[in-house]
Design an enzyme around this catalytic site. Structure first.
Site, mmCIF file in Angstrom:
data_model
loop_
_atom_site.group_PDB
_atom_site.id
_atom_site.type_symbol
_atom_site.label_atom_id
_atom_site.label_comp_id
_atom_site.label_asym_id
_atom_site.label_seq_id
_atom_site.Cartn_x
_atom_site.Cartn_y
_atom_site.Cartn_z
ATOM 1 N N LYS A 214 -2.004 6.611 1.650
ATOM 2 C CA LYS A 214 -3.437 6.394 1.867
ATOM 3 C C LYS A 214 -3.806 4.919 1.755
ATOM 4 O O LYS A 214 -4.754 4.452 2.386
ATOM 5 C CB LYS A 214 -4.254 7.223 0.886
ATOM 6 C CG LYS A 214 -4.205 8.699 1.206
ATOM 7 C CD LYS A 214 -5.223 9.493 0.411
ATOM 8 C CE LYS A 214 -5.410 10.880 1.002
ATOM 9 N NZ LYS A 214 -4.262 11.777 0.770
ATOM 10 N N SER B 236 5.154 11.346 1.486
ATOM 11 C CA SER B 236 3.830 10.717 1.613
ATOM 12 C C SER B 236 3.279 10.202 0.295
ATOM 13 O O SER B 236 2.521 9.235 0.271
ATOM 14 C CB SER B 236 2.848 11.702 2.253
ATOM 15 O OG SER B 236 2.857 12.933 1.542
ATOM 16 N N GLU C 28 -15.922 10.178 1.705
ATOM 17 C CA GLU C 28 -15.992 11.508 1.112
ATOM 18 C C GLU C 28 -14.577 11.887 0.740
ATOM 19 O O GLU C 28 -13.611 11.431 1.368
ATOM 20 C CB GLU C 28 -16.656 12.479 2.074
ATOM 21 C CG GLU C 28 -15.766 13.398 2.850
ATOM 22 C CD GLU C 28 -14.965 12.699 3.930
ATOM 23 O OE1 GLU C 28 -13.749 12.938 3.936
ATOM 24 O OE2 GLU C 28 -15.515 11.941 4.733
#
Ligand SMILES: *Cc1c(COP(=O)(O)O)cnc(C)c1O
Length: 411
Positions: A85, A376, A107
Protein backbone atom coordinates in the site's frame (compact mmCIF):
# COMPACT_ATOMS: atom_id res chain seq x y z
CA UNK A 1 -12.10 2.70 -26.74
CA UNK A 2 -13.41 5.40 -24.41
CA UNK A 3 -10.78 6.75 -22.00
CA UNK A 4 -10.92 5.11 -18.62
CA UNK A 5 -12.56 1.97 -19.99
CA UNK A 6 -10.98 -1.47 -20.04
CA UNK A 7 -13.13 -3.41 -22.45
CA UNK A 8 -16.60 -3.20 -20.91
CA UNK A 9 -15.37 -2.12 -17.51
CA UNK A 10 -14.38 1.04 -15.68
CA UNK A 11 -15.55 4.54 -16.54
CA UNK A 12 -15.96 7.59 -14.33
CA UNK A 13 -19.43 7.92 -12.85
CA UNK A 14 -18.93 11.03 -10.72
CA UNK A 15 -21.23 13.89 -9.75
CA UNK A 16 -21.07 16.93 -12.00
CA UNK A 17 -19.60 19.17 -9.26
CA UNK A 18 -16.47 17.02 -9.25
CA UNK A 19 -15.87 17.25 -13.01
CA UNK A 20 -13.39 20.10 -12.68
CA UNK A 21 -11.51 18.27 -9.90
CA UNK A 22 -11.27 15.16 -12.06
CA UNK A 23 -10.16 17.23 -15.04
CA UNK A 24 -7.29 18.65 -12.94
CA UNK A 25 -6.41 15.21 -11.57
CA UNK A 26 -6.30 13.70 -15.07
CA UNK A 27 -4.14 16.55 -16.27
CA UNK A 28 -1.62 16.40 -13.40
CA UNK A 29 -1.43 12.62 -13.66
CA UNK A 30 -0.88 12.73 -17.43
CA UNK A 31 1.87 15.34 -17.00
CA UNK A 32 3.57 13.26 -14.28
CA UNK A 33 3.41 10.15 -16.47
CA UNK A 34 5.00 11.97 -19.36
CA UNK A 35 7.81 13.35 -17.19
CA UNK A 36 10.63 10.83 -16.57
CA UNK A 37 11.94 12.93 -13.68
CA UNK A 38 8.67 12.27 -11.79
CA UNK A 39 9.15 8.49 -11.93
CA UNK A 40 12.80 8.90 -10.87
CA UNK A 41 11.69 11.04 -7.91
CA UNK A 42 9.16 8.35 -6.99
CA UNK A 43 11.67 5.49 -7.20
CA UNK A 44 14.16 7.45 -5.13
CA UNK A 45 11.55 8.23 -2.48
CA UNK A 46 10.58 4.56 -2.26
CA UNK A 47 14.24 3.60 -1.98
CA UNK A 48 14.98 5.93 0.89
CA UNK A 49 11.65 5.69 2.74
CA UNK A 50 10.28 2.22 1.97
CA UNK A 51 13.10 -0.31 1.46
CA UNK A 52 12.74 -0.57 -2.32
CA UNK A 53 13.66 -2.51 -4.31
CA UNK A 54 12.11 -5.21 -2.14
CA UNK A 55 13.93 -8.57 -2.36
CA UNK A 56 12.86 -11.65 -4.28
CA UNK A 57 13.39 -14.53 -1.84
CA UNK A 58 13.97 -18.12 -3.00
CA UNK A 59 11.79 -20.34 -0.80
CA UNK A 60 14.18 -23.25 -0.75
CA UNK A 61 12.49 -25.30 1.96
CA UNK A 62 8.98 -24.93 0.56
CA UNK A 63 10.23 -25.80 -2.93
CA UNK A 64 11.89 -28.99 -1.66
CA UNK A 65 8.91 -29.97 0.43
CA UNK A 66 6.26 -29.47 -2.25
CA UNK A 67 8.35 -30.81 -5.16
CA UNK A 68 7.98 -29.47 -8.67
CA UNK A 69 8.47 -25.78 -9.39
CA UNK A 70 10.98 -23.55 -7.60
CA UNK A 71 9.05 -21.09 -5.44
CA UNK A 72 10.09 -17.44 -5.20
CA UNK A 73 8.49 -14.83 -2.94
CA UNK A 74 8.35 -11.12 -3.81
CA UNK A 75 8.72 -9.36 -0.48
CA UNK A 76 6.24 -6.45 -0.50
CA UNK A 77 5.91 -7.11 3.25
CA UNK A 78 9.23 -5.33 3.69
CA UNK A 79 7.77 -1.99 2.61
CA UNK A 80 7.37 0.77 5.19
CA UNK A 81 4.05 0.18 7.04
CA UNK A 82 4.28 -3.49 6.07
CA UNK A 83 2.59 -3.80 2.69
CA UNK A 84 2.47 -2.75 -0.96
CA UNK A 85 0.00 0.00 0.00
CA UNK A 86 2.98 2.31 0.60
CA UNK A 87 3.74 2.28 -3.16
CA UNK A 88 0.37 3.78 -3.95
CA UNK A 89 0.00 6.34 -1.16
CA UNK A 90 3.51 7.73 -1.53
CA UNK A 91 2.99 8.10 -5.28
CA UNK A 92 -0.29 9.93 -4.77
CA UNK A 93 1.45 12.09 -2.16
CA UNK A 94 3.87 13.29 -4.83
CA UNK A 95 0.89 14.12 -7.08
CA UNK A 96 -0.70 16.07 -4.22
CA UNK A 97 2.45 18.16 -4.00
CA UNK A 98 2.27 18.82 -7.74
CA UNK A 99 -1.38 19.87 -7.43
CA UNK A 100 -0.49 22.20 -4.56
CA UNK A 101 -3.17 20.76 -2.29
CA UNK A 102 -2.82 20.77 1.50
CA UNK A 103 -5.16 18.03 2.67
CA UNK A 104 -5.88 14.37 1.93
CA UNK A 105 -8.86 12.20 2.77
CA UNK A 106 -9.38 8.47 2.45
CA UNK A 107 -11.80 5.77 3.43
CA UNK A 108 -10.65 2.53 4.94
CA UNK A 109 -12.29 -0.70 6.04
CA UNK A 110 -9.58 -2.79 7.65
CA UNK A 111 -7.55 0.30 8.46
CA UNK A 112 -4.36 -0.58 6.58
CA UNK A 113 -4.96 2.00 3.86
CA UNK A 114 -5.81 4.54 6.56
CA UNK A 115 -2.50 3.93 8.33
CA UNK A 116 -0.58 4.17 5.04
CA UNK A 117 -2.34 7.41 4.07
CA UNK A 118 -1.82 8.96 7.51
CA UNK A 119 1.86 8.01 7.28
CA UNK A 120 2.22 9.71 3.90
CA UNK A 121 0.38 12.80 5.23
CA UNK A 122 2.72 13.03 8.23
CA UNK A 123 5.77 12.76 5.97
CA UNK A 124 4.50 15.38 3.49
CA UNK A 125 2.99 17.73 6.10
CA UNK A 126 -0.60 17.35 4.89
CA UNK A 127 -3.79 17.51 6.92
CA UNK A 128 -5.49 14.12 6.88
CA UNK A 129 -9.01 12.86 7.56
CA UNK A 130 -9.84 9.16 7.45
CA UNK A 131 -13.43 7.91 7.14
CA UNK A 132 -14.21 4.58 8.69
CA UNK A 133 -17.45 2.78 9.47
CA UNK A 134 -18.18 2.95 13.19
CA UNK A 135 -18.16 -0.82 13.39
CA UNK A 136 -14.73 -0.97 11.73
CA UNK A 137 -13.38 1.69 14.12
CA UNK A 138 -14.24 -0.64 16.97
CA UNK A 139 -12.89 -3.77 15.28
CA UNK A 140 -9.61 -2.15 14.16
CA UNK A 141 -8.56 -0.23 17.25
CA UNK A 142 -4.77 -0.74 16.82
CA UNK A 143 -4.92 0.81 13.32
CA UNK A 144 -7.11 3.68 14.54
CA UNK A 145 -4.65 4.28 17.36
CA UNK A 146 -1.75 4.66 14.87
CA UNK A 147 -3.73 6.85 12.48
CA UNK A 148 -4.46 9.24 15.32
CA UNK A 149 -0.88 9.19 16.56
CA UNK A 150 0.22 9.99 13.00
CA UNK A 151 -1.91 13.12 13.19
CA UNK A 152 -4.99 12.03 11.24
CA UNK A 153 -8.57 12.73 12.25
CA UNK A 154 -10.51 9.49 12.17
CA UNK A 155 -14.22 10.01 11.55
CA UNK A 156 -16.45 7.09 12.56
CA UNK A 157 -19.33 6.86 10.07
CA UNK A 158 -22.60 6.03 11.77
CA UNK A 159 -24.93 5.95 8.75
CA UNK A 160 -26.19 2.81 6.99
CA UNK A 161 -24.45 -0.44 7.86
CA UNK A 162 -21.58 1.54 9.51
CA UNK A 163 -18.96 -0.21 7.39
CA UNK A 164 -16.81 0.50 4.34
CA UNK A 165 -19.48 1.45 1.81
CA UNK A 166 -20.93 4.10 4.12
CA UNK A 167 -17.43 5.44 4.73
CA UNK A 168 -16.97 5.74 0.95
CA UNK A 169 -20.13 7.86 0.68
CA UNK A 170 -19.00 10.14 3.50
CA UNK A 171 -15.54 10.59 2.01
CA UNK A 172 -17.07 11.60 -1.34
CA UNK A 173 -19.30 14.13 0.44
CA UNK A 174 -16.22 15.64 2.09
CA UNK A 175 -14.43 15.79 -1.27
CA UNK A 176 -17.31 17.65 -2.93
CA UNK A 177 -17.28 20.22 -0.10
CA UNK A 178 -13.48 20.68 -0.01
CA UNK A 179 -12.22 19.83 -3.47
CA UNK A 180 -10.11 22.99 -3.83
CA UNK A 181 -7.78 22.00 -0.99
CA UNK A 182 -8.30 18.26 -0.78
CA UNK A 183 -7.20 15.14 -2.66
CA UNK A 184 -9.01 11.84 -2.25
CA UNK A 185 -6.46 9.04 -1.87
CA UNK A 186 -7.98 5.97 -3.51
CA UNK A 187 -6.64 2.80 -1.87
CA UNK A 188 -6.74 0.34 -4.75
CA UNK A 189 -7.14 -0.07 -8.53
CA UNK A 190 -10.87 0.66 -8.34
CA UNK A 191 -13.16 3.68 -8.37
CA UNK A 192 -13.69 6.20 -11.17
CA UNK A 193 -11.06 6.93 -13.83
CA UNK A 194 -8.22 7.93 -13.49
CA UNK A 195 -7.81 6.06 -10.17
CA UNK A 196 -7.51 2.49 -11.50
CA UNK A 197 -4.91 3.56 -14.03
CA UNK A 198 -3.08 5.78 -11.53
CA UNK A 199 -2.86 3.21 -8.74
CA UNK A 200 -1.83 0.50 -11.23
CA UNK A 201 0.87 2.81 -12.54
CA UNK A 202 2.42 3.34 -9.11
CA UNK A 203 2.13 -0.35 -8.23
CA UNK A 204 3.89 -1.43 -11.43
CA UNK A 205 7.11 -0.74 -9.55
CA UNK A 206 6.63 -4.28 -8.15
CA UNK A 207 6.45 -5.86 -11.62
CA UNK A 208 9.34 -3.79 -12.98
CA UNK A 209 11.59 -4.99 -10.18
CA UNK A 210 10.53 -8.62 -10.06
CA UNK A 211 10.92 -9.19 -13.80
CA UNK A 212 14.58 -8.16 -13.59
CA UNK A 213 15.09 -10.10 -10.36
CA UNK A 214 13.74 -13.43 -11.62
CA UNK A 215 15.75 -13.17 -14.85
CA UNK A 216 18.88 -12.50 -12.79
CA UNK A 217 18.45 -15.36 -10.30
CA UNK A 218 16.60 -17.97 -12.36
CA UNK A 219 17.72 -17.10 -15.88
CA UNK A 220 14.25 -17.29 -17.40
CA UNK A 221 10.72 -15.99 -16.94
CA UNK A 222 8.48 -17.65 -14.35
CA UNK A 223 5.86 -20.18 -15.42
CA UNK A 224 3.25 -18.65 -13.14
CA UNK A 225 2.77 -15.59 -10.93
CA UNK A 226 0.31 -15.64 -8.02
CA UNK A 227 -1.23 -12.67 -6.21
CA UNK A 228 -4.19 -12.22 -3.89
CA UNK A 229 -7.01 -9.98 -5.10
CA UNK A 230 -8.99 -7.59 -2.92
CA UNK A 231 -9.40 -4.51 -5.05
CA UNK A 232 -6.54 -5.81 -7.14
CA UNK A 233 -3.64 -3.39 -6.64
CA UNK A 234 -0.86 -5.76 -5.56
CA UNK A 235 -1.96 -8.19 -8.29
CA UNK A 236 -1.94 -5.52 -10.99
CA UNK A 237 1.39 -4.32 -9.65
CA UNK A 238 3.18 -7.62 -10.13
CA UNK A 239 1.20 -8.79 -13.19
CA UNK A 240 2.27 -5.73 -15.19
CA UNK A 241 5.83 -7.07 -15.19
CA UNK A 242 4.65 -10.02 -17.33
CA UNK A 243 1.48 -8.95 -19.17
CA UNK A 244 3.20 -8.97 -22.55
CA UNK A 245 4.79 -12.41 -21.94
CA UNK A 246 1.96 -14.70 -23.00
CA UNK A 247 3.84 -17.78 -21.71
CA UNK A 248 3.69 -16.48 -18.13
CA UNK A 249 0.42 -17.53 -16.54
CA UNK A 250 -1.04 -14.94 -14.17
CA UNK A 251 -3.22 -16.18 -11.31
CA UNK A 252 -5.39 -13.99 -9.08
CA UNK A 253 -6.62 -15.50 -5.82
CA UNK A 254 -9.79 -14.22 -4.17
CA UNK A 255 -11.22 -14.78 -0.71
CA UNK A 256 -13.20 -18.02 -0.66
CA UNK A 257 -14.18 -17.31 2.96
CA UNK A 258 -16.26 -20.14 4.38
CA UNK A 259 -16.70 -21.65 0.93
CA UNK A 260 -18.69 -20.64 -2.15
CA UNK A 261 -21.76 -22.58 -1.08
CA UNK A 262 -21.90 -20.73 2.25
CA UNK A 263 -22.44 -17.38 0.54
CA UNK A 264 -19.86 -15.99 2.98
CA UNK A 265 -16.96 -15.08 0.72
CA UNK A 266 -15.67 -12.33 -1.56
CA UNK A 267 -15.20 -14.20 -4.86
CA UNK A 268 -16.14 -11.94 -7.72
CA UNK A 269 -14.26 -13.32 -10.70
CA UNK A 270 -13.55 -16.91 -9.62
CA UNK A 271 -17.10 -17.84 -8.65
CA UNK A 272 -20.45 -17.27 -10.30
CA UNK A 273 -21.99 -15.07 -7.60
CA UNK A 274 -21.03 -11.64 -8.97
CA UNK A 275 -22.72 -9.70 -11.76
CA UNK A 276 -22.00 -6.50 -13.72
CA UNK A 277 -23.02 -3.26 -12.09
CA UNK A 278 -22.17 0.40 -11.60
CA UNK A 279 -21.37 1.57 -8.06
CA UNK A 280 -18.78 3.68 -6.25
CA UNK A 281 -18.09 5.56 -9.49
CA UNK A 282 -17.18 2.68 -11.81
CA UNK A 283 -18.45 -0.39 -13.62
CA UNK A 284 -17.26 -3.85 -12.67
CA UNK A 285 -18.39 -7.25 -11.37
CA UNK A 286 -20.05 -6.68 -7.99
CA UNK A 287 -21.37 -9.05 -5.34
CA UNK A 288 -24.93 -7.78 -5.34
CA UNK A 289 -28.44 -9.12 -5.07
CA UNK A 290 -31.05 -9.03 -7.86
CA UNK A 291 -32.05 -5.48 -6.90
CA UNK A 292 -28.48 -4.21 -7.12
CA UNK A 293 -28.13 -4.04 -3.33
CA UNK A 294 -24.57 -4.86 -2.30
CA UNK A 295 -24.25 -8.14 -0.42
CA UNK A 296 -22.38 -8.80 2.80
CA UNK A 297 -19.01 -10.33 2.10
CA UNK A 298 -16.71 -12.32 4.35
CA UNK A 299 -13.04 -13.19 4.58
CA UNK A 300 -10.64 -13.98 7.40
CA UNK A 301 -8.45 -11.37 5.64
CA UNK A 302 -10.03 -7.96 6.09
CA UNK A 303 -8.18 -6.54 3.07
CA UNK A 304 -9.83 -8.98 0.65
CA UNK A 305 -13.33 -8.43 1.94
CA UNK A 306 -14.64 -6.16 -0.84
CA UNK A 307 -17.76 -6.22 -3.06
CA UNK A 308 -16.14 -4.93 -6.28
CA UNK A 309 -12.92 -5.60 -8.13
CA UNK A 310 -10.58 -3.68 -10.40
CA UNK A 311 -12.10 -2.94 -13.81
CA UNK A 312 -8.65 -3.66 -15.28
CA UNK A 313 -8.71 -7.16 -13.79
CA UNK A 314 -12.34 -7.68 -14.88
CA UNK A 315 -11.15 -7.03 -18.43
CA UNK A 316 -8.09 -9.32 -18.15
CA UNK A 317 -10.42 -11.98 -16.76
CA UNK A 318 -12.81 -11.58 -19.68
CA UNK A 319 -9.90 -11.74 -22.12
CA UNK A 320 -8.62 -14.90 -20.42
CA UNK A 321 -5.25 -13.31 -19.65
CA UNK A 322 -5.59 -13.72 -15.87
CA UNK A 323 -6.96 -16.90 -14.31
CA UNK A 324 -8.86 -16.58 -11.01
CA UNK A 325 -9.11 -18.98 -8.10
CA UNK A 326 -10.36 -18.81 -4.52
CA UNK A 327 -8.81 -19.88 -1.21
CA UNK A 328 -10.94 -20.59 1.85
CA UNK A 329 -10.23 -19.27 5.35
CA UNK A 330 -9.26 -22.78 6.47
CA UNK A 331 -6.82 -23.28 3.59
CA UNK A 332 -5.30 -19.89 4.35
CA UNK A 333 -4.51 -20.80 7.96
CA UNK A 334 -2.80 -24.00 6.78
CA UNK A 335 -0.67 -22.22 4.17
CA UNK A 336 0.24 -19.58 6.72
CA UNK A 337 1.45 -22.13 9.24
CA UNK A 338 3.47 -23.98 6.59
CA UNK A 339 5.14 -20.79 5.34
CA UNK A 340 6.02 -19.57 8.82
CA UNK A 341 7.52 -22.93 9.83
CA UNK A 342 9.33 -23.62 6.56
CA UNK A 343 10.76 -20.22 5.72
CA UNK A 344 10.57 -18.07 8.86
CA UNK A 345 8.38 -15.66 6.93
CA UNK A 346 5.01 -14.45 8.21
CA UNK A 347 2.69 -13.49 5.34
CA UNK A 348 -0.36 -11.30 5.87
CA UNK A 349 -3.63 -13.24 5.85
CA UNK A 350 -4.38 -11.56 2.51
CA UNK A 351 -1.09 -12.70 0.96
CA UNK A 352 -1.55 -16.23 2.29
CA UNK A 353 -4.41 -16.64 -0.22
CA UNK A 354 -1.86 -16.46 -3.04
CA UNK A 355 0.35 -19.00 -1.24
CA UNK A 356 -2.58 -21.47 -1.03
CA UNK A 357 -3.00 -21.60 -4.79
CA UNK A 358 0.74 -21.69 -5.48
CA UNK A 359 1.11 -24.64 -3.06
CA UNK A 360 -1.76 -26.49 -4.79
CA UNK A 361 -0.10 -26.15 -8.19
CA UNK A 362 3.67 -26.24 -7.55
CA UNK A 363 3.93 -30.02 -7.47
CA UNK A 364 2.47 -30.45 -10.96
CA UNK A 365 5.12 -28.22 -12.59
CA UNK A 366 8.63 -29.33 -13.65
CA UNK A 367 11.61 -28.63 -11.39
CA UNK A 368 13.12 -26.23 -13.93
CA UNK A 369 10.06 -24.01 -13.71
CA UNK A 370 9.91 -21.03 -11.36
CA UNK A 371 6.78 -19.61 -9.82
CA UNK A 372 6.49 -16.30 -7.99
CA UNK A 373 4.13 -15.53 -5.12
CA UNK A 374 3.54 -11.88 -4.33
CA UNK A 375 3.70 -11.48 -0.57
CA UNK A 376 1.66 -8.28 -0.46
CA UNK A 377 2.14 -7.70 3.27
CA UNK A 378 3.42 -8.99 6.59
CA UNK A 379 1.29 -10.91 9.03
CA UNK A 380 2.30 -9.19 12.28
CA UNK A 381 -0.80 -7.01 11.99
CA UNK A 382 -2.96 -10.14 12.04
CA UNK A 383 -1.78 -11.47 15.40
CA UNK A 384 -5.23 -11.13 16.98
CA UNK A 385 -6.93 -13.07 14.18
CA UNK A 386 -4.19 -15.68 13.76
CA UNK A 387 -3.74 -16.39 17.48
CA UNK A 388 -7.51 -16.70 17.80
CA UNK A 389 -7.76 -19.07 14.82
CA UNK A 390 -4.98 -21.29 16.21
CA UNK A 391 -6.78 -21.28 19.55
CA UNK A 392 -3.58 -20.45 21.38
CA UNK A 393 -4.29 -20.80 25.12
CA UNK A 394 -1.36 -18.62 26.30
CA UNK A 395 -2.51 -15.84 24.02
CA UNK A 396 -6.04 -16.05 25.41
CA UNK A 397 -4.58 -15.83 28.91
CA UNK A 398 -2.48 -12.80 27.89
CA UNK A 399 -5.54 -10.95 26.52
CA UNK A 400 -7.58 -11.84 29.62
CA UNK A 401 -4.81 -10.61 31.95
CA UNK A 402 -4.43 -7.34 30.00
CA UNK A 403 -8.18 -6.81 30.20
CA UNK A 404 -8.15 -7.36 33.94
CA UNK A 405 -5.19 -5.02 34.38
CA UNK A 406 -7.10 -2.23 32.65
CA UNK A 407 -10.29 -3.00 34.54
CA UNK A 408 -8.42 -2.70 37.86
CA UNK A 409 -6.90 0.55 36.63
CA UNK A 410 -3.37 -0.61 37.43
CA UNK A 411 -2.08 0.16 33.92
C1 LIG B 1 -5.01 -4.09 1.37
C2 LIG B 1 -4.27 -5.34 1.20
C3 LIG B 1 -4.56 -6.26 0.16
C4 LIG B 1 -5.71 -6.09 -0.78
O1 LIG B 1 -5.62 -5.03 -1.66
P1 LIG B 1 -5.28 -5.15 -3.21
O2 LIG B 1 -5.66 -3.83 -3.75
O3 LIG B 1 -6.11 -6.26 -3.78
O4 LIG B 1 -3.84 -5.44 -3.33
C5 LIG B 1 -3.76 -7.38 0.04
N1 LIG B 1 -2.75 -7.63 0.88
C6 LIG B 1 -2.44 -6.78 1.88
C7 LIG B 1 -1.31 -7.13 2.80
C8 LIG B 1 -3.19 -5.62 2.08
O5 LIG B 1 -2.87 -4.81 3.10
Amino acid sequence: MKPGYYGNWGGAFVPEVLHETFRQLNQVFAAAKADPSFWRQYVELMGSYSCRPTPLTYAENLSRRLGGAQIFIKREDLNHTGAHKANNVMGQGLLVQRMGKSRVIAETGAGQHGVATATMAAKFGLACTIYMGEEDVQRQRPNVFWMEKLGATVVPVTSGSRTLKDAINEAFRDWVANMDTTHYVMGTVCGPHPFPEMVAWFQKIIGDEVREQILAVHGSLPARVYACVGGGSNAMGIFQGFLADREVELVGVEAGGKGLASGQHATRLSGSDASPGVAQGYKTMFLQDDDGQMRDTHSVAAGLDYIGVSPILANLWELGRVRFAAATDAEVMEALELTIRSEGIIPALESAHAFVQAFKEAGSLPREAAIIVNQSGRGDKDIFTIAHAFNDPSWQEFIRAKGEEYARGTK
